[in-house]
Design a protein around this motif. Structure first.
Motif, PDB file in Angstrom:
ATOM      1  N   ASP A  25    -137.174  32.597 -73.345  1.00 33.58           N
ATOM      2  CA  ASP A  25    -137.410  32.235 -74.749  1.00 33.58           C
ATOM      3  C   ASP A  25    -137.341  30.720 -74.941  1.00 33.58           C
ATOM      4  OD1 ASP A  25    -137.945  34.343 -76.617  1.00 33.58           O
ATOM      5  OD2 ASP A  25    -135.890  35.059 -76.376  1.00 33.58           O
ATOM      6  N   VAL A  26    -136.286  30.124 -74.430  1.00 31.20           N
ATOM      7  CA  VAL A  26    -136.089  28.676 -74.570  1.00 31.20           C
ATOM      8  C   VAL A  26    -137.218  27.913 -73.885  1.00 31.20           C
ATOM      9  CG1 VAL A  26    -134.575  26.758 -73.907  1.00 31.20           C
ATOM     10  CG2 VAL A  26    -133.595  28.846 -74.847  1.00 31.20           C
ATOM     11  N   ALA A  27    -137.589  28.346 -72.690  1.00 31.68           N
ATOM     12  CA  ALA A  27    -138.641  27.660 -71.937  1.00 31.68           C
ATOM     13  C   ALA A  27    -139.986  27.738 -72.664  1.00 31.68           C
ATOM     14  CB  ALA A  27    -138.759  28.248 -70.537  1.00 31.68           C
ATOM     15  N   LEU A  28    -140.300  28.905 -73.214  1.00 33.62           N
ATOM     16  CA  LEU A  28    -141.583  29.039 -73.912  1.00 33.62           C
ATOM     17  C   LEU A  28    -141.599  28.270 -75.232  1.00 33.62           C
ATOM     18  CD1 LEU A  28    -142.532  32.750 -73.199  1.00 33.62           C
ATOM     19  CD2 LEU A  28    -143.312  30.659 -72.064  1.00 33.62           C
ATOM     20  N   ALA A  29    -140.479  28.238 -75.913  1.00 37.46           N
ATOM     21  CA  ALA A  29    -140.414  27.446 -77.156  1.00 37.46           C
ATOM     22  C   ALA A  29    -140.610  25.975 -76.838  1.00 37.46           C
ATOM     23  CB  ALA A  29    -139.070  27.673 -77.848  1.00 37.46           C
ATOM     24  N   ALA A  30    -139.993  25.504 -75.765  1.00 37.88           N
ATOM     25  CA  ALA A  30    -140.145  24.100 -75.370  1.00 37.88           C
ATOM     26  C   ALA A  30    -141.569  23.813 -74.911  1.00 37.88           C
ATOM     27  CB  ALA A  30    -139.144  23.763 -74.254  1.00 37.88           C
ATOM     28  N   ALA A  31    -142.165  24.720 -74.144  1.00 36.56           N
ATOM     29  CA  ALA A  31    -143.529  24.516 -73.645  1.00 36.56           C
ATOM     30  C   ALA A  31    -144.534  24.475 -74.786  1.00 36.56           C
ATOM     31  CB  ALA A  31    -143.889  25.616 -72.654  1.00 36.56           C
ATOM     32  N   VAL A  76    -141.565  34.109 -61.949  1.00 38.87           N
ATOM     33  CA  VAL A  76    -142.209  33.776 -63.216  1.00 38.87           C
ATOM     34  C   VAL A  76    -142.512  32.286 -63.209  1.00 38.87           C
ATOM     35  CG1 VAL A  76    -141.976  33.683 -65.726  1.00 38.87           C
ATOM     36  CG2 VAL A  76    -141.021  35.618 -64.454  1.00 38.87           C
ATOM     37  N   LEU A  77    -143.778  31.967 -63.493  1.00 44.77           N
ATOM     38  CA  LEU A  77    -144.201  30.575 -63.624  1.00 44.77           C
ATOM     39  C   LEU A  77    -144.530  30.321 -65.090  1.00 44.77           C
ATOM     40  CD1 LEU A  77    -146.809  30.527 -60.697  1.00 44.77           C
ATOM     41  CD2 LEU A  77    -144.397  29.918 -60.560  1.00 44.77           C
ATOM     42  N   VAL A  78    -144.107  29.187 -65.591  1.00 45.29           N
ATOM     43  CA  VAL A  78    -144.475  28.759 -66.937  1.00 45.29           C
ATOM     44  C   VAL A  78    -145.308  27.500 -66.784  1.00 45.29           C
ATOM     45  CG1 VAL A  78    -143.651  27.943 -69.182  1.00 45.29           C
ATOM     46  CG2 VAL A  78    -142.405  29.763 -67.983  1.00 45.29           C
ATOM     47  N   ASP A  79    -146.556  27.596 -67.191  1.00 46.12           N
ATOM     48  CA  ASP A  79    -147.504  26.491 -67.020  1.00 46.12           C
ATOM     49  C   ASP A  79    -147.544  26.006 -65.578  1.00 46.12           C
ATOM     50  OD1 ASP A  79    -148.315  26.571 -69.688  1.00 46.12           O
ATOM     51  OD2 ASP A  79    -146.744  25.183 -70.310  1.00 46.12           O
ATOM     52  N   GLY A  80    -147.505  26.961 -64.638  1.00 50.01           N
ATOM     53  CA  GLY A  80    -147.641  26.648 -63.222  1.00 50.01           C
ATOM     54  C   GLY A  80    -146.375  26.190 -62.527  1.00 50.01           C
ATOM     55  N   ARG A 129    -149.113  24.447 -78.843  1.00 56.57           N
ATOM     56  CA  ARG A 129    -149.973  24.832 -77.724  1.00 56.57           C
ATOM     57  C   ARG A 129    -149.532  26.192 -77.206  1.00 56.57           C
ATOM     58  NH1 ARG A 129    -147.556  24.384 -73.091  1.00 56.57           N
ATOM     59  NH2 ARG A 129    -149.341  24.265 -71.725  1.00 56.57           N
ATOM     60  N   VAL A 130    -150.395  26.856 -76.486  1.00 57.74           N
ATOM     61  CA  VAL A 130    -150.117  28.190 -75.965  1.00 57.74           C
ATOM     62  C   VAL A 130    -149.693  28.058 -74.505  1.00 57.74           C
ATOM     63  CG1 VAL A 130    -151.072  30.460 -75.450  1.00 57.74           C
ATOM     64  CG2 VAL A 130    -151.766  29.254 -77.533  1.00 57.74           C
ATOM     65  N   PRO A 131    -148.437  28.336 -74.196  1.00 62.13           N
ATOM     66  CA  PRO A 131    -147.984  28.278 -72.809  1.00 62.13           C
ATOM     67  C   PRO A 131    -148.633  29.389 -71.983  1.00 62.13           C
ATOM     68  CG  PRO A 131    -146.113  28.325 -74.326  1.00 62.13           C
ATOM     69  CD  PRO A 131    -147.341  28.643 -75.113  1.00 62.13           C
ATOM     70  N   MET A 132    -148.803  29.135 -70.690  1.00 62.43           N
ATOM     71  CA  MET A 132    -149.340  30.117 -69.758  1.00 62.43           C
ATOM     72  C   MET A 132    -148.214  30.624 -68.880  1.00 62.43           C
ATOM     73  SD  MET A 132    -151.845  31.796 -68.664  1.00 62.43           S
ATOM     74  CE  MET A 132    -151.908  32.964 -67.338  1.00 62.43           C
ATOM     75  N   VAL A 133    -147.975  31.927 -68.911  1.00 60.93           N
ATOM     76  CA  VAL A 133    -146.940  32.550 -68.089  1.00 60.93           C
ATOM     77  C   VAL A 133    -147.635  33.374 -67.007  1.00 60.93           C
ATOM     78  CG1 VAL A 133    -145.011  34.179 -68.056  1.00 60.93           C
ATOM     79  CG2 VAL A 133    -145.321  32.639 -70.013  1.00 60.93           C
ATOM     80  N   THR A 134    -147.185  33.201 -65.783  1.00 65.41           N
ATOM     81  CA  THR A 134    -147.691  33.988 -64.662  1.00 65.41           C
ATOM     82  C   THR A 134    -146.531  34.781 -64.088  1.00 65.41           C
ATOM     83  OG1 THR A 134    -149.298  32.250 -64.160  1.00 65.41           O
ATOM     84  CG2 THR A 134    -148.929  33.912 -62.455  1.00 65.41           C
ATOM     85  N   PHE A 135    -146.741  36.083 -63.987  1.00 63.38           N
ATOM     86  CA  PHE A 135    -145.731  36.977 -63.410  1.00 63.38           C
ATOM     87  C   PHE A 135    -146.244  37.423 -62.048  1.00 63.38           C
ATOM     88  CE2 PHE A 135    -143.954  41.159 -62.531  1.00 63.38           C
ATOM     89  CZ  PHE A 135    -142.602  40.937 -62.754  1.00 63.38           C
ATOM     90  N   HIS A 170    -143.774  35.034 -78.286  1.00 58.75           N
ATOM     91  CA  HIS A 170    -144.133  33.619 -78.417  1.00 58.75           C
ATOM     92  C   HIS A 170    -145.639  33.410 -78.509  1.00 58.75           C
ATOM     93  CE1 HIS A 170    -140.235  31.603 -77.918  1.00 58.75           C
ATOM     94  NE2 HIS A 170    -139.914  32.716 -77.278  1.00 58.75           N
ATOM     95  N   GLY A 171    -146.421  34.476 -78.355  1.00 63.01           N
ATOM     96  CA  GLY A 171    -147.873  34.326 -78.364  1.00 63.01           C
ATOM     97  C   GLY A 171    -148.386  33.593 -77.140  1.00 63.01           C
ATOM     98  N   ALA A 172    -147.611  33.629 -76.066  1.00 69.45           N
ATOM     99  CA  ALA A 172    -148.011  32.956 -74.829  1.00 69.45           C
ATOM    100  C   ALA A 172    -149.041  33.797 -74.086  1.00 69.45           C
ATOM    101  CB  ALA A 172    -146.782  32.727 -73.936  1.00 69.45           C
ATOM    102  N   ALA A 173    -149.846  33.133 -73.284  1.00 70.74           N
ATOM    103  CA  ALA A 173    -150.808  33.837 -72.430  1.00 70.74           C
ATOM    104  C   ALA A 173    -150.051  34.368 -71.215  1.00 70.74           C
ATOM    105  CB  ALA A 173    -151.906  32.880 -71.988  1.00 70.74           C
TER     106      ALA A 173
END
Length: 87
Positions: free
Chosen positions: A78-84, A60-64, A5-11, A34-37
């Motif tokens: 990196d670790v958070a996005l790989a897990a998400a 920084v929010l990862v998936d809210g 799945r594609v994680p959503m990152v908000t800065f 990571h190809g994250a949004a």
């Protein structure tokens, strides 16, 4: 095998914030890898965000979910996005 799945990152930051200026390129690099949004928002454009985060930026929010504030560690993101991506 299922696709990741594609994680959503908000800065969240604001213009003129020196910590934001340091953190944003790190976030952009890691999310691209990571190809994250990625959504980059200024808290000055949203009163609710300004009240919630005020002097905590950058955030920084990862998936809210809040992942970091003030400083961004590339390895930790990196670790958070790989897990998400696996959830």
């Amino acid at each position: 095998m299922t696709d990741a799945r594609v994680p959503m990152v908000t800065f969240l930051g604001k213009p003129g914030c020196h910590l934001c200026e340091q953190a944003e390129p790190v976030v952009r690099e890691v999310t691209a890898r990571h190809g994250a949004a990625l959504s980059v928002l200024s808290i000055l454009d949203d009163e609710a965000l300004q009240q919630q985060y005020g002097e905590l930026i950058p955030v920084v929010l990862v998936d809210g979910v809040q992942h970091s504030q003030w400083f961004v560690e590339a390895e930790r993101l990196d670790v958070a996005l790989a897990a998400a991506a696996r959830t």
